[in-house]
Design a protein around this motif. Structure first.
Motif, short mmCIF file in Angstrom:
data_model
loop_
_atom_site.label_atom_id
_atom_site.label_comp_id
_atom_site.label_asym_id
_atom_site.label_seq_id
_atom_site.Cartn_x
_atom_site.Cartn_y
_atom_site.Cartn_z
N TRP A 44 3.52 42.54 73.87
CA TRP A 44 2.08 42.66 73.58
C TRP A 44 1.73 42.10 72.20
CZ3 TRP A 44 -1.60 43.01 76.82
CH2 TRP A 44 -2.90 43.20 76.36
N VAL A 47 0.83 38.66 72.84
CA VAL A 47 -0.48 38.58 73.48
C VAL A 47 -1.59 38.68 72.44
CG1 VAL A 47 -2.07 39.72 75.08
CG2 VAL A 47 0.34 39.46 75.69
N ALA A 53 -5.90 38.23 75.68
CA ALA A 53 -6.73 39.22 76.37
C ALA A 53 -8.22 39.01 76.09
CB ALA A 53 -6.31 40.63 75.96
N VAL A 74 -4.27 34.03 82.48
CA VAL A 74 -3.65 35.13 83.22
C VAL A 74 -2.69 34.60 84.27
CG1 VAL A 74 -4.16 36.95 84.90
CG2 VAL A 74 -5.46 36.81 82.78
N CYS A 77 0.56 33.53 82.57
CA CYS A 77 1.37 34.68 82.17
C CYS A 77 2.00 35.37 83.38
CB CYS A 77 0.52 35.67 81.38
SG CYS A 77 -0.02 35.01 79.76
N LEU A 86 -1.99 43.29 80.50
CA LEU A 86 -2.83 42.10 80.29
C LEU A 86 -4.03 42.07 81.22
CD1 LEU A 86 -3.38 39.44 78.87
CD2 LEU A 86 -1.87 38.30 80.52
N SER A 89 -6.65 44.68 80.19
CA SER A 89 -7.19 44.36 78.87
C SER A 89 -8.14 43.17 78.92
CB SER A 89 -6.04 44.08 77.90
OG SER A 89 -5.18 45.19 77.81
N THR A 90 -7.80 42.16 79.72
CA THR A 90 -8.67 40.98 79.83
C THR A 90 -9.99 41.35 80.49
OG1 THR A 90 -6.66 39.64 80.05
CG2 THR A 90 -8.75 38.58 80.58
N SER A 109 -8.09 43.82 72.45
CA SER A 109 -7.24 42.65 72.28
C SER A 109 -5.98 42.98 71.50
CB SER A 109 -8.02 41.53 71.57
OG SER A 109 -9.14 41.13 72.32
N GLY A 112 -4.60 46.85 73.70
CA GLY A 112 -4.54 46.95 75.16
C GLY A 112 -5.51 47.96 75.71
N ASP A 136 -2.81 49.80 84.16
CA ASP A 136 -2.46 49.20 82.87
C ASP A 136 -2.63 50.16 81.70
OD1 ASP A 136 -1.42 46.77 83.53
OD2 ASP A 136 -3.24 45.62 83.20
#
Length: 714
Positions: A44, A47, A53, A74, A77, A86, A89-90, A109, A112, A136
């Motif tokens: 993370w 990321v 994200a 995405v 990944c 991810l 979070s996105t 971001s 998470g 998540d």
């Protein structure tokens, strides 16, 4: 191909794949097996550093990209099975950014976010309740949770994980963690997201889940194909076995379909039309998640025993695919909803953005089209020929040598003016060969007359012993004074009884199998044959529909002069396979196939099960159109046709056959009556059976796709 079509998106995808691969996601997932609190902190951090994200959050919130940018990221990944929150979070950063919650975007971001897709809490003065599944949530600093007021209104909030009771769980997906969350805080201690609804949250999640599904499917396909190239059984690579080729080709079909629907859902989101986004997300719901599970399963099947081991990564991808489907539901529910939208009149409309490249040519095209449209219907064909708009992609003087942009502009303006190009049928195959390989005299004689409809063509290629294996043709051409005499039998020839001329293949050199590879292709010559010549016998073939669209054609010493040979003697095989270098680019269209529209008429007011079947037909019809749109966009970007064009043919055949059969099934006992519309429906279902045979059987085309696109051995 991946979701992204532009050079920028392809570069983003490749960069993120390389970066994510270096994190060793599958090893991290195995190491965290059975540990509910696993947070994948190291992954993370990367990321956060890359800003993945928050890529789709508006620029004031730190992002500045689009949801399509996020989908590309995405997908990349997921291809490397990046562990951690991810997806959630996105999704959360996108909605926080849209609501102007800059601090939340930064928190999501960096730390998470877990998400729940249903409003399970109660919202009054306090935010109270239990959320059974927050996706998540493992390692996430924020939670996006929904609630209902006593009046039933939805409200959505960001809650810090340290404000709630979070019970993490290690589920079947080793790369993700879900949690049961208990909340009991003052409403003012949470951050509300104005304007957010369950519907919009689900659309966003489905869009990005489809992108993950695309990454999973691509990894599974490439892994299966690479293994099939090197794994040997019975003294040969297993990829040379037809069963494996067909399985891999079907994986390719599904993978391309998933990429297309994920791309379209993200594009629809960025266009800002909620209805269109809902349709695109619905098609993705029918196609992507079931598809990813299927391709991951097939990957394990190709791998065999090694794919069933814990040590191989394949099961980790299958676990991720199953988890996504469990979160958002399988295709049946999405199909039923998609059918309801379609019955209500909604249709997915996709336009090709020419990015201003059309501005220089459109005024002139519009003026020319306006002149053509003002003419009586009977005079329009000649005007189209004279303006070179009938086949603008052909070279001058018969076409414009138009590139992709000009072709699309002409298509759009003709459609807007209600001018329909006449179908030149077999001339569309014959004339390009004459233009490319014929003599000046042949071009003078045949091209303009064909465009004006003065010459009707048929194609004398297939034979009783040479269908999909056309190079096995046996019709012979014997040298005589001034030309050749053709003798043999052709079959499955449409328009033979009406045609003035034919393009014909015949063997000018006897077949010698001892010459080895490629021997069958040598010694075949391409002829232009006058269908009124002596020695031609056309016999109609009555098909299962009761019609006689096809014919047998018997050639008994038919004379063809030397000046009617196209190209070199013995070089006809190459001509039969070539088209103009400046390929036709079709105007993007996502009209549903005719039988699908008919099925929508029949299903109105019926039960859930029928809606589900029709919804799947709507989805497949849309996928076929999307593959065409993506092929057009590739042409605009200066790249040749790729896998999507081959896949489109295979899926279009299935779409038309399945949809026409569905109509008959929906008719029930009425299918036994002689009502004119019913008879037309039944006729269509019978007629479409030829589609998986004509032009090369589906099974042969899958062999071709496996060998030429996937590189599997012969």
């Amino acid at each position: 191909m991946p979701i992204g079509i532009t050079d920028e998106h392809q570069a983003l995808s490749e960069s993120l794949r390389d970066w994510a691969k270096g994190l060793g996601g599958t090893a991290l997932a195995r190491a965290a097996e059975g540990e509910p609190a696993a947070s994948f902190v190291d992954a993370w951090r990367g990321v956060e550093e890359y800003g993945v994200a928050g890529i789709a959050a508006p620029e004031p919130s730190g992002g500045g990209g689009t949801l399509l940018d996020a989908a590309v990221a995405v997908e990349a990944c997921a291809h490397e099975l990046l562990p951690g929150p991810l997806l959630g979070s996105t999704v959360a950063a996108y909605h926080a950014g849209a609501a102007g919650l800059v601090d939340i975007v930064e928190a999501v971001s960096g730390g998470g976010c877990g998400i729940a897709l249903e409003p399970a809490l109660e919202a009054g003065d306090r935010l109270v309740g239990v959320v059974p599944v927050v996706y998540d949530a493992g390692g996430a600093a924020q939670l996006l949770l929904g609630a209902r007021t006593t009046e039933g209104a939805e409200r959505w909030f960001f809650v810090r994980a340290d404000q709630a009771g979070v019970r993490l769980q290690a589920g079947p997906d080793l790369t993700r963690r879900v949690a049961e969350v208990r909340v009991d805080i003052a409403v003012g201690d949470a951050v509300e997201v104005p304007g957010l609804s369950e519907g919009s949250l689900r659309r966003t999640t489905m869009t990005l889940a489809a992108a993950e599904a695309s990454g999973i499917a691509q990894w599974s396909l490439s892994t299966a194909v690479e293994y099939a190239k090197v794994r040997e059984q019975f003294g040969a690579p297993i990829g040379s076995f037809q069963a494996i080729k067909h399985l891999c080709a079907q994986m390719l079909e599904t993978t391309e379909a998933i990429a297309a629907v994920a791309w379209d859902a993200a594009c629809a989101a960025d266009d800002g039309d909620t209805t269109q986004w809902a349709l695109a997300a619905g098609v993705a719901g029918v196609t992507a998640l079931d598809g990813a599970v299927s391709v991951a399963q097939d990957c394990i099947q190709v791998l065999g025993g090694i794919g069933f081991t814990f040590e191989h990564d394949a099961h980790l991808y299958l676990r991720r695919a199953v988890a996504l489907r469990s979160l958002l539901g399988g295709g049946d529910a999405h199909a039923a909803e998609l059918a309801r939208q379609a019955v209500a009149g909604s249709r997915r409309t996709v336009r090709v953005d020419l990015d201003g490249e059309d501005e220089a040519v459109r005024p002139g095209v519009r003026e020319t089209v306006s002149t053509i449209a003002a003419l009586p219907e009977a005079d329009r064909r000649s005007a189209l020929v004279d303006s070179r708009y009938l086949a603008p992609h052909w070279p001058a003087p018969h076409g414009l040598g138009a590139g992709p942009v000009e072709q699309l502009v002409i298509d759009e303006e003709l459609a807007a003016a209600g001018v329909v190009r006449p179908d030149i049928k077999i001339a569309g195959w014959a004339v390009p060969t004459i233009l490319n390989h014929g003599t000046d005299a042949q071009r003078e004689r045949f091209v303009d007359a064909s465009l004006r409809g003065e010459i009707i063509w048929c194609q004398l290629f297939s034979e009783p012993g040479a269908g999909s294996d056309l190079a096995s043709l046996a019709t012979r051409a014997e040298r005589v004074e001034g030309g050749w005499r053709l003798t043999g039998q052709k079959v499955w020839t449409s328009l033979a009884a009406d045609a003035d001329w034919a393009i014909a293949l015949a063997r000018t050199t006897p077949l010698d199998e001892s010459e080895g590879k490629g021997a069958k292709q040598r010694g075949i010559t391409y002829f232009l044959l006058d269908m009124r010549s002596e020695g031609i016998d056309v016999r109609p073939l009555r098909e299962m529909t009761g019609d006689a669209l096809f014919n047998e054609v018997f050639l008994d010493g038919v004379f063809v002069a030397d000046d009617l040979v196209v190209g070199e003697v013995g070089g006809g095989w190459r001509l039969a396979r070539t088209t103009l270098a400046n390929e036709r680019v079709a105007m993007a269209s996502t009209n549903l196939e005719g039988s699908v529209e008919r099925a929508l008429e029949l299903v109105a007011g019926r039960g859930e099960s029928d809606h589900g079947r029709v919804g799947r037909a709507v989805a497949l019809s849309t996928v076929c159109a999307l593959l065409g749109v993506r092929s057009t966009l590739k042409a605009l970007a200066g790249r040749g046709p790729g896998a999507e064009s081959s896949v489109a043919k295979l899926l279009t055949v299935r779409n038309r056959q399945d949809a026409s059969e569905l109509v008959v099934d929906l008719l029930g006992p009425l299918a036994l009556t002689d009502d004119p519309q019913v008879r037309a429906d039944v006729h269509q279902s019978q007629l479409t059976r030829c589609l998986s045979i004509a032009g090369g059987t589906t099974q042969v085309l899958r062999n071709v796709a496996a060998e030429r696109i996937l590189g599997l051995p012969r």
